[in-house]
Design an enzyme around this catalytic site. Structure first.
Site, PDB file in Angstrom:
ATOM      1  N   CYS A   1       0.796  -1.181   0.062  1.00 38.79           N
ATOM      2  CA  CYS A   1      -0.079  -0.024   0.053  1.00 38.79           C
ATOM      3  C   CYS A   1       0.859   1.440   0.019  1.00 38.79           C
ATOM      4  O   CYS A   1       1.860   1.307   0.845  1.00 38.79           O
ATOM      5  CB  CYS A   1      -1.048  -0.082   1.328  1.00 38.79           C
ATOM      6  SG  CYS A   1      -0.294  -0.697   2.794  1.00 38.79           S
TER       7      CYS A   1
ATOM      8  N   GLU B   1      -8.334   8.768   1.213  1.00 39.59           N
ATOM      9  CA  GLU B   1      -7.696   8.194  -0.110  1.00 39.59           C
ATOM     10  C   GLU B   1      -8.665   7.896  -1.204  1.00 39.59           C
ATOM     11  O   GLU B   1      -9.865   7.374  -0.884  1.00 39.59           O
ATOM     12  CB  GLU B   1      -6.893   6.833   0.217  1.00 39.59           C
ATOM     13  CG  GLU B   1      -5.659   7.154   1.274  1.00 39.59           C
ATOM     14  CD  GLU B   1      -4.663   6.198   1.406  1.00 39.59           C
ATOM     15  OE1 GLU B   1      -3.260   6.454   1.556  1.00 39.59           O
ATOM     16  OE2 GLU B   1      -5.042   4.976   1.142  1.00 39.59           O
TER      17      GLU B   1
END
Length: 180
Positions: free
Chosen positions: A62, A110
């Site tokens: 990630c 995000e």
């Protein structure tokens, strides 16, 4: 001055210091990768030196793309940089958005491009200790059960992905097979 990531400020996408984006809770671009081998998923435990969520388990990889970096290029680059994984070319699965408190006064807000990489056979993994303190393969249904029993051991985004986006990330084949 830190790493700049693509973030929205007053409606415009601009390069913003990564730490500032998290401190201010600015919406920003991200990339997440799941490596799967059969019903198993490769997860990583974040290094203790990470400025948020240190020591927690997360998906395979990630990260945030560099300014003007395509998400697919970022996925391949960060698999190599974080985990020493080469030769995998993840397929785009889904774009999702989430907002989560990640501790230390920081917010992940995000817009994530999620990728899935199918692994056939053995996979050489050589984590960068500044990024990753451990990795392991875990069966999909075992991961769900472990997150349910010990949610404090996992990053907020992994819990969100598994709870709200499993179908689009993994596809029905993996999920149906895991339930059988």
């Amino acid at each position: 001055m830190g790493i700049k990531i693509p973030a929205w400020v007053d409606g415009d996408l601009v390069p913003v210091d990564k730490l500032e984006a998290h401190e201010r809770g600015l919406k920003h671009k991200a990339v997440s990768v799941f490596a799967v081998r059969g019903l198993d998923i490769l997860i990583q435990r974040r290094a203790m030196g990470k400025y948020h969520t240190p020591g927690l388990w997360a998906n395979t990889c990630c990260t945030h793309p560099d300014w003007n970096e395509p998400a697919s290029t970022c996925a391949v680059r960060r698999l190599r940089e974080e985990l020493g994984i080469t030769g995998l070319y993840p397929e785009y699965r889904h774009r999702l958005e989430y907002h989560a408190d990640v501790g230390n006064g920081m917010i992940e807000n995000e817009v994530v491009d999620v990728f899935l990489a199918h692994v056939r056979g053995d996979l050489d993994v050589a984590p960068d200790p500044a990024e990753v303190m451990d990795t392991r393969w875990i069966a999909y249904h075992d991961l769900l059960a472990e997150v349910e029993r010990h949610p404090e051991r996992f990053t907020p985004w992994l819990k969100i992905y598994l709870k709200n986006h499993s179908d689009t990330i993994f596809g029905p084949d993996l999920i149906i097979s895991a339930k059988a």
